[in-house]
Enzyme design. Sequence first.
Site, PDB file in Angstrom:
ATOM      1  N   GLU A 265      46.877  32.684  53.029  1.00 33.02           N
ATOM      2  CA  GLU A 265      46.454  34.611  53.142  1.00 33.02           C
ATOM      3  C   GLU A 265      47.349  34.623  54.736  1.00 33.02           C
ATOM      4  OE1 GLU A 265      44.054  36.075  49.208  1.00 33.02           O
ATOM      5  OE2 GLU A 265      44.191  36.459  51.300  1.00 33.02           O
ATOM      6  N   TRP A 267      47.736  36.960  56.348  1.00 34.96           N
ATOM      7  CA  TRP A 267      47.123  38.362  56.887  1.00 34.96           C
ATOM      8  C   TRP A 267      45.397  38.856  56.798  1.00 34.96           C
ATOM      9  CZ3 TRP A 267      49.602  37.121  52.531  1.00 34.96           C
ATOM     10  CH2 TRP A 267      48.922  37.115  50.794  1.00 34.96           C
ATOM     11  N   HIS A 268      45.136  37.992  56.327  1.00 36.65           N
ATOM     12  CA  HIS A 268      42.943  37.530  55.933  1.00 36.65           C
ATOM     13  C   HIS A 268      42.564  37.161  56.653  1.00 36.65           C
ATOM     14  CE1 HIS A 268      40.013  38.067  53.037  1.00 36.65           C
ATOM     15  NE2 HIS A 268      38.942  37.463  53.979  1.00 36.65           N
TER      16      HIS A 268
HETATM   17 ZN   LIG Z   1      42.122  39.905  51.833  1.00 31.97          ZN
END
Ligand SMILES: [Zn+2]
Length: 298
Positions: A265, A267-268
């Site tokens: 992820e 984006w996290h």
């Molecule tokens: Zn997240």
Amino acid sequence: MTITKMKRHRWTIVLLSTLLLGSVLLTGCEEGGQGQKEGQNLNSPSTGDTSQEVTPEAPTEGTGNTSDGSEIGEGDTEVDSIMAMRAQNSLQSNVEKQGDLSVVTNAEAMTVIVNKQRSLPEGYEPSDLVEPNVPFSFDGPHEKRHLRKEAAGALEQLFAAAENDGIELRAVSGYRSYQRQVSVYNSSVERNGEEYAARVSAKPGYSEHQTGLSIDVSSPSVGNVIEEVFGDSEEGKWLKEHAPEYGFVIRYPEGREETTGYVYEPWHIRYVGKELAPDIAESGLTLEEYFDEDNIKL
Ligand SMILES: [Zn+2]
């Protein structure tokens, strides 16, 4: 280890304990509708008991940062300090078993580790949620605009640095309350069945967004989606390189789902503090590995 070193360690831990006690807060944000979460086989042991805390003792000598520099150089001191922080925040010393569940005992710590094996205490809600002054991907008020205060301030600095470099970021989803995770999870169960829902969505109490220390970030260049394509964008690469300078790490790195429980992820991002984030990024370890006491050498 020499006596002197041990004393230094003890004093460092006392200082750190004091600092940690002073910073009690938590927040959460929410994630976009992105399906995620695969791989249930985390290997982070959650065997800890809660009696492992270091007992603060009054230092018996001199002023705190005594300078026995003849024995330990500046660099060594820094390494010792980071190792002490890792030990203080290890997975094993910050969890307690409640039946089949492992519940974290340091929910308010900047270094709290929540994953598919480790939940927040029931009903946990951070007490210092604020709205960072950064551009979001959506308009209007929403709880997902919030983060815990320290993380929010750091996010503002991160976004300002990006802008200085000509990088346009957008905040997508930060805090997510337990109640909202309940509805997110339940609607996933309705749509997909319980078995699948458990794979793609965090159960209530198990989402890192509930800590208020995580936020999903994207860019207009990819339509503000929270998908892997962001990781390949100029903005995603900038984020990975510079986030640690502001106390954030990419929480779910590529190819590490066996330890984090989640697929890549980009984006996290997760706030862990400016002292540790650069060291974590440099180590190449996931948070589960970094805070596993088997990997911490005092
Ligand atoms: Zn997240």
